[in-house]
Design an enzyme around this catalytic site. Structure first.
Site, PDB file in Angstrom:
ATOM      1  N   ASP A 132       0.797  -1.213   0.000  1.00 25.65           N
ATOM      2  CA  ASP A 132       0.000   0.000   0.000  1.00 25.65           C
ATOM      3  C   ASP A 132       0.840   1.277   0.000  1.00 25.65           C
ATOM      4  OD1 ASP A 132      -2.244  -1.650   0.194  1.00 25.65           O
ATOM      5  OD2 ASP A 132      -2.100  -1.676   2.373  1.00 25.65           O
ATOM      6  N   CYS A 133       2.144   1.159   0.203  1.00 28.65           N
ATOM      7  CA  CYS A 133       2.980   2.353   0.263  1.00 28.65           C
ATOM      8  C   CYS A 133       4.419   1.972  -0.102  1.00 28.65           C
ATOM      9  CB  CYS A 133       2.940   2.989   1.651  1.00 28.65           C
ATOM     10  SG  CYS A 133       3.734   2.003   2.936  1.00 28.65           S
ATOM     11  N   CYS A 140       6.351  -0.598   1.993  1.00 27.65           N
ATOM     12  CA  CYS A 140       6.129  -2.027   1.728  1.00 27.65           C
ATOM     13  C   CYS A 140       7.099  -2.528   0.658  1.00 27.65           C
ATOM     14  CB  CYS A 140       4.684  -2.260   1.280  1.00 27.65           C
ATOM     15  SG  CYS A 140       3.427  -1.786   2.477  1.00 27.65           S
ATOM     16  N   THR A 160       8.523  20.438 -38.717  1.00 26.90           N
ATOM     17  CA  THR A 160       7.813  19.469 -39.540  1.00 26.90           C
ATOM     18  C   THR A 160       7.323  18.284 -38.703  1.00 26.90           C
ATOM     19  OG1 THR A 160       9.180  20.083 -41.421  1.00 26.90           O
ATOM     20  CG2 THR A 160       7.938  18.022 -41.594  1.00 26.90           C
ATOM     21  N   ASP A 191      10.434  21.222 -32.835  1.00 23.69           N
ATOM     22  CA  ASP A 191      10.748  20.958 -34.237  1.00 23.69           C
ATOM     23  C   ASP A 191       9.559  21.451 -35.057  1.00 23.69           C
ATOM     24  OD1 ASP A 191      12.068  19.752 -36.510  1.00 23.69           O
ATOM     25  OD2 ASP A 191      10.513  18.217 -36.406  1.00 23.69           O
ATOM     26  N   ASP A 207       0.279   8.646  12.398  1.00 23.31           N
ATOM     27  CA  ASP A 207       0.836   7.908  11.258  1.00 23.31           C
ATOM     28  C   ASP A 207      -0.259   7.468  10.293  1.00 23.31           C
ATOM     29  OD1 ASP A 207       2.998   6.406   9.833  1.00 23.31           O
ATOM     30  OD2 ASP A 207       1.630   4.760  10.325  1.00 23.31           O
TER      31      ASP A 207
END
Length: 710
Positions: free
Chosen positions: A9-10, A13, A406, A404, A686
């Site tokens: 999940d984060c 992990c 073309t 650019d 947390d």
């Protein structure tokens, strides 16, 4: 080897898995993306078996299974993950079952304590012990695998300490809130993943294959290259392919972000997932389902999300020092007041345990990658492919964009408008030029060959064909060395007096590109070609200006032609540039501020690589998808401004996330030391911050696109 790892999940992990597997003998090149839940690694099975790899991952609390190549999800089928396995509803996941069990035990414990006061908080012990058993075992496994300062370890120590000092109710609430927080993180992470996986659902479940004059229905996933499919009005295109019969308009906005339906006729490419609007089309399949544009987009975005941005790497380094510091602070909080000042041990042990919970850096570590992955996903859903967090961060910092001409600012489909023979006839002039240019993929070359075909001019055989980049193409035709090149090249070869300067100037003033045909060192005629600006290019350049970004056109065309296009689009022009000159201009722009280069992905490789960010426009071609740092699938010049705006929004989101993560921890740190907040509120510093950070990052997925010539 590729594995699907469920339960990440984060980024913490992913780091835990990388650390654990990196300690196994024979395991190398470990790469984990928490967002896509994909693990890639190399394994020497003489050192470590597959079973040991899988067992190590499971011991850390994750589910693992073999993963095949990305599969396309058919419309209406059960929701599946990137590996093709059915995804469970969130309430059926192991985390949900664990949270439910702890919640039931805690609720029963509080109820029993209220009904039987003599038991006190003893009835809450089972809830705390269940959580301690699950998370404690995981903490021990992580410590053995090289991650001793995990949130599981900190939470387990806090829970055990609370039980020892008699704060049973606090211990049970801590494990319940921690478990609920993990569940909420998983739900939020799943929402972010669905942003990209929804692309797969654009491919229809079935397709109509034409065989023997009859259309029969088959699964789209089983289409083979070369088969011809019937796409009726209102149908979705079932595969990448090429129109072999019929004319229609196709809405490709779900894939490329191009808001206007694109006209399709015989020879036109079509993309899987596009919606046929008007006439029936017969489409020959050119890519299998697992290799179509949508599948490749999903694969590229997964790789991009797995890459770490500079900010994310900095925060990871910071958090690696931050957590041990907080643990040291917690230990000092426990021992200094009682030993130094005779304070109450119970009170300060309790406050030290709360500090342990505050010390987990999950929200901080997640603050950047959550925003980066959401930003990349948001871009992909609008046809803006970004190849990683570093590119996404840098795009927002650019102060100049070099284009650019073309195929980028113009349509890339020039047409021969004028034939000016200096000797002989126009047909002979066109025939020689077409012979030299036959086989070339350059847009000007294709235009010359097409004009010859339209007028029925025979193309003679050519040998020793050679390209002089930025100057000319040449070949031997009928025993003569024929060159087709710029007026500057012709002057160098033949002298200025041999070129009608007035005719060249008049054509160039009309915004036309002039090429000179030279045979055995003698000019025999001029060809003029014109390439129209892209629809929306003017608005796209204006949108960049509104963002404070300077737009510069770099072209090999002469100054007059470049100036004509520049006036029409309101862009600064640097003309008459050879490929090496473009690099010089990029270097000059970079010396002042970060610069992006936008090209067609075919002829602009060096300039794309030299810029801080290279952006390819290629309408979903292989080159556009595989080169540069970003790609605009819809060929929309306005997409460049959208990229800049999306990058800036993402960086703002990151700053907000970091402020939330550190701000909450700072507040709870002070209130915990002062005895204002309890253990169960400390855990919210947390888990609560992690959920807030994730939800804030998800706002990027709902962010409207920038209106810039779309």
């Amino acid at each position: 080897m590729r594995y699907k790892v469920a339960g990440m999940d984060c980024p913490s992990c992913a780091t835990k898995i990388e650390t654990a597997l990196g300690r196994l003998p024979g395991v190398t090149d470990v790469g984990v993306s928490y967002h896509s839940q994909v693990l890639r690694l190399r394994v020497d099975e003489t050192g470590t078996s597959r079973d040991r790899v899988e067992g190590t991952i499971r011991s850390l609390g994750f589910q693992v299974e073999d993963m095949d190549l990305i599969q396309v999800v058919a419309e209406g089928e059960a929701e599946v993950d990137a590996g093709g396995a059915a995804r469970e509803a969130w309430w059926k996941a192991p985390k949900a079952r664990l949270t439910g069990l702890i919640a039931v035990l805690a609720a029963a414990g509080f109820a029993i304590s209220a009904l039987v006061p003599a038991l006190g908080d003893g009835a809450l012990v089972p809830a705390a012990l269940v959580g301690l058993w699950v998370f404690g075992r995981r903490a021990v496994a992580l410590a053995r695998a090289g991650s001793p300062f995990s949130i599981e370890m900190l939470m387990s120590i806090a829970t055990l300490g609370a039980l020892i000092i008699g704060e049973t109710a606090e211990a049970s609430v801590v494990v319940l809130l921690f478990s609920a927080g993990e569940l909420l993180e998983g739900i939020a992470a799943g929402s972010a993943r669905s942003g990209i996986q929804a692309l797969a659902a654009l491919v229809p479940r079935t397709a109509l294959v034409i065989e023997g004059g009859v259309a029969r229905e088959v699964p789209a996933s089983r289409l083979e290259i070369g088969q011809v499919t019937l796409v009726r009005p209102g149908d979705r295109v079932p595969a990448d392919g090429e129109v072999v019969d019929g004319e229609s308009d196709v809405d490709e906005s779900p894939v490329t972000g191009e808001s206007v339906p694109v006209p399709k006729r015989v020879g036109s490419p079509v993309i899987a997932g596009g919606i046929n609007a008007t006439g029936a089309l017969r489409v020959r399949v050119t890519r299998a389902a697992a290799d179509n544009t949508i599948a490749r987009i999903i694969h590229l975005v997964e790789e991009a999300q797995a890459s770490k941005s500079p900010t994310a790497r900095f925060i990871e380094r910071f958090s690696a020092r931050y957590t041990p510091f907080v643990i040291l602070a917690a230990v000092l909080t426990v021992v200094v007041p009682p030993l130094g000042f005779g304070a109450d041990w119970h009170t300060w042990i309790y406050r030290g345990l709360a500090l342990l919970l505050i010390g987990c850096p999950c929200a901080l570590v997640l603050s950047t990658p959550a925003a980066i992955t959401s930003g990349i996903a948001a871009g992909a859903r609008r046809g803006l492919l970004i190849k990683g967090g570093a590119a996404l961060e840098t795009i927002g910092k650019v102060r100049a964009v070099a284009f650019d001409k073309t195929g980028t600012l113009t349509l890339g489909r020039p047409r021969v408008t004028d034939l000016v023979p200096l000797s002989g006839t126009g047909r002979a002039l066109l025939g020689l030029a077409a012979a030299v240019e036959s086989g070339s993929s350059h847009p000007l070359a294709r235009a010359i060959v097409e004009r010859a075909a339209d007028e029925g001019v025979p193309v003679r055989p050519a040998r020793a064909q050679e390209a002089l980049p930025g100057r000319a193409a040449r070949a031997v035709v009928g025993g003569k060395l024929v060159e087709v090149g710029s007026p500057r090249h012709a002057i160098e070869r033949c002298g200025a007096a041999s070129i009608p300067a007035d005719s060249v100037a008049a054509l160039e003033d009309d915004g036309k590109t002039v090429v000179v045909v030279v045979a055995d060192g003698v000019p025999i005629g001029l060809l003029a070609l014109r390439d129209e600006p892209r629809p929306g290019a003017l608005a796209g350049i204006a949108a960049l200006g509104q963002l404070g970004v300077r737009a510069v056109m770099l072209t090999g065309d002469n100054a007059r032609t470049g100036a004509a296009i520049g006036r029409a689009l309101g862009v600064e022009v640097k003309a008459g540039l050879l490929p090496k000159d473009k690099l010089t201009e990029i270097a000059a722009l970079k010396s002042a501020a970060p610069v992006a280069m936008v090209g067609d992905g075919i002829n602009d490789g060096p300039a794309l690589a030299a810029a801080d960010v290279g952006i390819a426009m290629g309408g979903g071609t292989d080159v556009a998808l595989e080169t540069a740092d970003a790609a605009l699938l819809g060929n929309r010049v306005g997409g460049v401004a959208e990229l800049v705006a999306l990058s800036r929004a993402t960086m703002t989101n990151i700053h907000q996330n970091v402020a939330v993560a550190l701000g909450l921890k700072a507040v709870f740190l002070v209130t915990t030391v002062l005895g204002v907040t309890d253990l169960w509120l400390a855990i919210l510093a947390d888990t609560g911050a992690t959920v807030l950070v994730t939800l804030n990052a998800l706002r990027l997925l709902r962010r409207p696109g920038v209106s810039a010539g779309s």
